[in-house]
Design a protein around this motif. Structure first.
Motif, PDB file in Angstrom:
ATOM      1  N   ALA A  93      -3.056  -6.701 -10.451  1.00 53.07           N
ATOM      2  CA  ALA A  93      -2.867  -5.277 -10.721  1.00 53.07           C
ATOM      3  C   ALA A  93      -1.462  -5.050 -11.273  1.00 53.07           C
ATOM      4  CB  ALA A  93      -3.126  -4.466  -9.458  1.00 53.07           C
ATOM      5  N   GLY A  94      -0.466  -4.992 -10.378  1.00 53.68           N
ATOM      6  CA  GLY A  94       0.887  -4.606 -10.778  1.00 53.68           C
ATOM      7  C   GLY A  94       1.428  -5.387 -11.962  1.00 53.68           C
ATOM      8  N   ASP A 115       0.314  -7.433  -1.007  1.00 51.24           N
ATOM      9  CA  ASP A 115       0.126  -6.421  -2.051  1.00 51.24           C
ATOM     10  C   ASP A 115       1.461  -6.052  -2.711  1.00 51.24           C
ATOM     11  OD1 ASP A 115      -1.277  -4.244  -3.480  1.00 51.24           O
ATOM     12  OD2 ASP A 115      -0.139  -2.929  -2.140  1.00 51.24           O
ATOM     13  N   LEU A 166      -7.890 -11.465  -8.871  1.00 47.54           N
ATOM     14  CA  LEU A 166      -7.605 -10.114  -9.368  1.00 47.54           C
ATOM     15  C   LEU A 166      -6.099  -9.867  -9.402  1.00 47.54           C
ATOM     16  CD1 LEU A 166      -9.344  -6.914  -8.011  1.00 47.54           C
ATOM     17  CD2 LEU A 166      -6.875  -7.150  -7.774  1.00 47.54           C
ATOM     18  N   TYR A 199       0.792  -1.227   0.000  1.00 49.21           N
ATOM     19  CA  TYR A 199       0.000   0.000   0.000  1.00 49.21           C
ATOM     20  C   TYR A 199       0.826   1.281   0.000  1.00 49.21           C
ATOM     21  CZ  TYR A 199      -4.349  -2.662   0.588  1.00 49.21           C
ATOM     22  OH  TYR A 199      -5.412  -3.514   0.397  1.00 49.21           O
ATOM     23  N   SER A 211      -4.288  -9.409  -4.339  1.00 51.62           N
ATOM     24  CA  SER A 211      -2.976  -9.070  -3.777  1.00 51.62           C
ATOM     25  C   SER A 211      -1.968 -10.216  -3.889  1.00 51.62           C
ATOM     26  CB  SER A 211      -3.053  -8.672  -2.297  1.00 51.62           C
ATOM     27  OG  SER A 211      -3.893  -7.560  -2.121  1.00 51.62           O
ATOM     28  N   GLY A 212      -0.878  -9.907  -4.586  1.00 48.35           N
ATOM     29  CA  GLY A 212       0.247 -10.841  -4.648  1.00 48.35           C
ATOM     30  C   GLY A 212       0.449 -11.514  -5.987  1.00 48.35           C
ATOM     31  N   ALA A 213      -0.510 -11.363  -6.939  1.00 54.56           N
ATOM     32  CA  ALA A 213      -0.348 -12.057  -8.224  1.00 54.56           C
ATOM     33  C   ALA A 213       0.887 -11.539  -8.941  1.00 54.56           C
ATOM     34  CB  ALA A 213      -1.582 -11.838  -9.094  1.00 54.56           C
ATOM     35  N   ILE A 254     -17.008  -0.804  -1.056  1.00 53.56           N
ATOM     36  CA  ILE A 254     -16.924  -0.021   0.183  1.00 53.56           C
ATOM     37  C   ILE A 254     -15.828  -0.617   1.062  1.00 53.56           C
ATOM     38  CG2 ILE A 254     -18.223   0.739   2.224  1.00 53.56           C
ATOM     39  CD1 ILE A 254     -20.766   0.440   0.614  1.00 53.56           C
ATOM     40  N   SER A 300     -14.648  -4.136   0.046  1.00 51.16           N
ATOM     41  CA  SER A 300     -13.208  -4.300  -0.159  1.00 51.16           C
ATOM     42  C   SER A 300     -12.550  -4.385   1.214  1.00 51.16           C
ATOM     43  CB  SER A 300     -12.700  -3.091  -0.947  1.00 51.16           C
ATOM     44  OG  SER A 300     -11.312  -3.033  -0.893  1.00 51.16           O
ATOM     45  N   ARG A 337     -19.210   6.672   1.369  1.00 53.57           N
ATOM     46  CA  ARG A 337     -19.717   6.769   2.744  1.00 53.57           C
ATOM     47  C   ARG A 337     -20.487   8.077   2.862  1.00 53.57           C
ATOM     48  NH1 ARG A 337     -14.194   6.839   3.200  1.00 53.57           N
ATOM     49  NH2 ARG A 337     -13.316   8.902   2.881  1.00 53.57           N
ATOM     50  N   LEU A 365     -10.125   1.583  -8.038  1.00 55.70           N
ATOM     51  CA  LEU A 365     -10.150   2.000  -6.633  1.00 55.70           C
ATOM     52  C   LEU A 365      -9.553   3.388  -6.551  1.00 55.70           C
ATOM     53  CD1 LEU A 365      -9.037  -1.289  -4.833  1.00 55.70           C
ATOM     54  CD2 LEU A 365     -11.349  -0.377  -5.072  1.00 55.70           C
ATOM     55  N   GLY A 378     -13.762   3.473  -3.155  1.00 59.94           N
ATOM     56  CA  GLY A 378     -13.050   4.609  -2.568  1.00 59.94           C
ATOM     57  C   GLY A 378     -13.995   5.741  -2.223  1.00 59.94           C
TER      58      GLY A 378
HETATM   59  O1  1PR Z   1     -11.880   2.949   2.386  1.00 57.58           O
HETATM   60  O2  1PR Z   1     -13.994   2.903   1.117  1.00 57.58           O
HETATM   61  O3  1PR Z   1     -12.450   4.832   0.895  1.00 57.58           O
HETATM   62  O4  1PR Z   1     -11.884   2.622  -0.050  1.00 57.58           O
HETATM   63  C1  1PR Z   1     -10.546   2.824  -0.352  1.00 57.58           C
HETATM   64  C2  1PR Z   1     -10.144   1.724  -1.296  1.00 57.58           C
HETATM   65  O5  1PR Z   1      -8.845   2.014  -1.768  1.00 57.58           O
HETATM   66  C3  1PR Z   1     -10.102   0.373  -0.616  1.00 57.58           C
HETATM   67  O6  1PR Z   1     -10.671  -0.566  -1.485  1.00 57.58           O
HETATM   68  C4  1PR Z   1      -8.614   0.078  -0.444  1.00 57.58           C
HETATM   69  O7  1PR Z   1      -8.355  -1.288  -0.701  1.00 57.58           O
HETATM   70  C5  1PR Z   1      -7.993   0.921  -1.541  1.00 57.58           C
HETATM   71  N1  1PR Z   1      -6.693   1.482  -1.161  1.00 57.58           N
HETATM   72  C6  1PR Z   1      -6.486   2.489  -0.292  1.00 57.58           C
HETATM   73  N2  1PR Z   1      -5.173   2.777  -0.241  1.00 57.58           N
HETATM   74  C7  1PR Z   1      -4.546   1.957  -1.072  1.00 57.58           C
HETATM   75  C8  1PR Z   1      -3.107   1.926  -1.360  1.00 57.58           C
HETATM   76  O8  1PR Z   1      -2.613   1.080  -2.109  1.00 57.58           O
HETATM   77  N3  1PR Z   1      -2.363   2.831  -0.757  1.00 57.58           N
HETATM   78  N4  1PR Z   1      -5.262   0.191  -2.528  1.00 57.58           N
HETATM   79  C9  1PR Z   1      -5.500   1.138  -1.653  1.00 57.58           C
HETATM   80  C10 1PR Z   1      -5.506  -1.069  -2.259  1.00 57.58           C
HETATM   81  C11 1PR Z   1      -5.054  -3.079  -3.217  1.00 57.58           C
HETATM   82  C12 1PR Z   1      -5.533  -3.595  -4.451  1.00 57.58           C
HETATM   83  C13 1PR Z   1      -4.430  -4.081  -5.348  1.00 57.58           C
HETATM   84  C14 1PR Z   1      -4.191  -5.520  -5.018  1.00 57.58           C
HETATM   85  C15 1PR Z   1      -3.481  -6.257  -6.097  1.00 57.58           C
HETATM   86  N5  1PR Z   1      -5.062  -1.651  -3.330  1.00 57.58           N
HETATM   87  O9  1PR Z   1      -6.239  -2.640  -5.103  1.00 57.58           O
HETATM   88  O10 1PR Z   1      -4.942  -3.886  -6.591  1.00 57.58           O
HETATM   89  O11 1PR Z   1      -3.459  -5.624  -3.810  1.00 57.58           O
HETATM   90  O12 1PR Z   1      -2.199  -5.759  -6.286  1.00 57.58           O
HETATM   91  P1  1PR Z   1      -1.049  -6.668  -6.893  1.00 57.58           P
HETATM   92  O13 1PR Z   1      -1.698  -7.593  -7.860  1.00 57.58           O
HETATM   93  O14 1PR Z   1      -0.136  -5.717  -7.591  1.00 57.58           O
HETATM   94  O15 1PR Z   1      -0.393  -7.360  -5.747  1.00 57.58           O
HETATM   95  P2  1PR Z   1     -12.573   3.372   1.171  1.00 57.58           P
END
Ligand code: 1PR
Length: 548
Positions: free
Chosen positions: A519-520, A470, A517, A258, A496-498, A359, A398, A330, A293, A327
């Motif tokens: 991402a990176g 992540d 899912l 994150y 997360s982790g793929a 959410i 989420s 609320r 997100l 994101g």
């Molecule tokens: O809390 O309702 O406002 O929602 C915020 C949303 O933003 C949540 O879904 C939270 O997971 C996401 N979020 C907030 N900060 C971060 C950050 O990275 N700093 N991202 C963040 C979360 C995780 C996944 C990512 C997977 C796969 N990101 O989105 O895509 O871990 O990644 P990978 O395949 O590269 O490992 P709210």
């Protein structure tokens, strides 16, 4: 431009249907009252959400007799999702609310004893070799529903209906029906990529109705039969974390655990590209869904101008698979001091092209309240309000958990797993603590507690991230996924982790996850979605191939 009429009532993401129709060269005219219905030549009844909610709304305004007359007059009619369900006499979802009664019978609920419910994902619409609105045996269509009309061979056919079926687990259900001027699909054609656009075109041009009952060119007589094998494919989702960078541009970014800032001394936000372009590329690579997100806080921006709204509007004109947005959903206060509810924000997103909202933080807070009030619900949480209005399938929660290691099973009141990956002091156990605000704040709640609370509130799906994993490229946290899957009936998306296609195979093979899912690995161009799907197919897993 030729015209088609669409009935306008609260029916979730109607924008995608409009985009699909416009893409096919037709113009949408809105039916805003029952008096408008006779003006329609071709009429579409879209629908998501609750059977009772939709039908009673239509009944209250006086639409039902007008729709029946349109159908009886022999004019083209198409129902989508609840628009198909409306043709039946009723549904166990709301036994007191009658349907249109054009088709005999009532809808039942999917059995959730051995599979996740709702049924979400890409499944078949098998016509048994009969021509039906250009539905094809090798194509897959996007379904999202909890209630279904069970398919019994010959039952609807004896009433003159052509039927296409899907099979989920051991249950075969009606995926589409057609007779004369009427066509209805349980799946969402506007979210079913090229295969979906094709069947909408067959309705719009009239070719679908004209070819009913005629032999398909080149088909071997009697060769095709209804396939009762589970046709649900393994869903592969691409996720875009979007935020404003230091220059004020909205960019796709990606963190490690994150942290989305570069490791270099300037610590700028990682900028991987433009969200709309990425989404289109993933769609064309065969992503089954795209998730955005919004990880920036838009405190200084009026809600109506949220930049994510424009991203959705643009994406939904070219991307015909489900879009999720998360994101900041609320109850909040706008820049001018006006209170805005989570439901109002969600409504803006749905109107801009989102199919589901996700959410995060607010769900954790709501779950804490749920337990502190003795597991009672009062209908006032964002999850309850949005799922009541748009259906459970429209609400994803989420989850952002991280591992807390403990030395003994009973060292905490939380739900613990025995881990194959011991902690820093050799601890053999851990629990997963929920966090809020993008992982910045850890709460005294574990993932199982959260998952069960939000399921009770009406969430339709869980997007299960893992902060420890992540951005690590080391594979999904299988222990976490198995723990959560065992705790709920709703579908779970592993995240997360793929880091490579093998990680997708592993998570589908070793857990019962409903979707996975990445991402990176996609953003950095290490692998494409297509490569993941080709790999899964090679390993014998059922996947949807992109149809160009
Ligand atoms: O809390 O309702 O406002 O929602 C915020 C949303 O933003 C949540 O879904 C939270 O997971 C996401 N979020 C907030 N900060 C971060 C950050 O990275 N700093 N991202 C963040 C979360 C995780 C996944 C990512 C997977 C796969 N990101 O989105 O895509 O871990 O990644 P990978 O395949 O590269 O490992 P709210």
């Amino acid at each position: 431009m030729p015209t088609v009429h669409l009935i306008d009532y609260v029916a979730g993401n109607i924008r995608s249907l409009v985009n699909a129709i416009e893409k096919l060269g037709y113009q949408v005219d809105w039916v805003r009252s029952p008096e408008d219905v006779p003006k329609a030549e071709k009429l579409i009844l879209p629908g998501v959400g609750h059977f009772g909610h939709c039908l009673s709304q239509l009944a209250q305004v006086g639409y039902l007799p007008a729709i029946k007359k349109h159908i009886q007059d022999g004019k083209p009619f198409m129902g989508v999702c609840v628009g198909l369900q409306a043709l039946f006499e009723g549904s166990v979802e709301d036994p007191d609310v009658p349907g249109l009664g054009i088709i005999k019978g009532s809808l039942g609920r999917f059995d959730d004893s051995t599979k996740s419910v709702p049924h979400i994902g890409w499944n078949s619409a098998n016509t048994g070799g009969e021509p039906m609105y250009d539905l094809r045996p090798d194509s897959k269509y996007y379904y999202v529903h909890t209630y279904k009309f069970p398919y019994i061979k010959g039952e609807l056919e004896s009433q003159g209906w052509a039927v296409a079926t899907g099979t989920y687990g051991s249950e075969t259900f009606v995926g589409a029906v057609a007779k004369g001027n009427v066509y209805a699909t349980q799946f969402h054609p506007e979210k079913s990529g090229v295969a979906g656009l094709r069947t909408i075109r067959a309705f719009l041009t009239g070719n679908g109705a004209a070819s009913l009952g005629k032999p398909i060119d080149g088909a071997v007589d009697g060769a095709a039969t209804v396939d009762f094998k589970d046709g649900l494919t393994r869903r592969v989702i691409a996720c875009l974390d979007v935020r404003t960078n230091d220059e004020g541009d909205l960019v796709v970014t990606k963190g490690d655990q994150y942290d989305v800032r570069e490791k270099s001394s300037d610590r700028s936000v990682r900028n991987l590209g433009k969200p709309v372009e990425f989404a289109r590329r993933y769609y064309e690579d065969g992503a089954d869904e795209v998730t955005f997100l919004n990880i920036t806080s838009f405190r200084d921006c009026p809600i109506a101008d949220l930049p994510m709204l424009e991203i959705l509007r643009q994406t939904s004109t070219t991307v015909f698979v489900p879009l999720t947005i998360g994101g900041g959903i609320r109850d909040t206060v706008d820049t001018d001091g006006t209170k805005v509810t989570a439901l109002e924000i969600a409504t803006m997103y749905f109107k801009s092209g989102a199919d589901k909202v996700s959410i995060g933080s607010d769900a954790v807070i709501a779950a804490e309240e749920y337990y502190s009030l003795g597991r009672r619900l009062f209908g006032n949480t964002a999850i309850e309000q949005i799922s009541r209005a748009y259906g459970n399938q429209a609400v994803v929660v989420s989850v952002d958990p991280k591992r807390v290691y403990v030395p003994k099973l009973d060292a905490t009141r939380h739900n613990v797993v025995t881990t194959r990956f011991p902690g820093p002091k050799g601890e053999a156990y851990c629990w997963y603590a929920c966090t809020i605000k993008g992982g910045r704040e850890t709460r005294d709640m574990d993932v199982v507690e959260l998952a069960q609370a939000v399921e009770a509130m009406g969430a339709g799906e869980l997007l299960l991230n893992c902060i420890d994993k992540d951005g690590s490229n080391s594979g999904f946290d299988l222990e976490l996924i198995s723990q959560v899957k065992a705790a709920v009936k709703i579908p779970v998306i592993a995240s997360s982790g793929a880091g490579n296609p093998g990680h997708f195979e592993e998570v589908f093979d070793k857990t019962t996850t409903d979707a996975a899912l990445g991402a990176g690995m996609f953003h950095r161009g290490e692998y494409t979605v297509k490569q993941v799907k080709d790999y899964l197919k090679e390993k014998g897993l059922l996947v949807r191939q992109f149809e160009g």
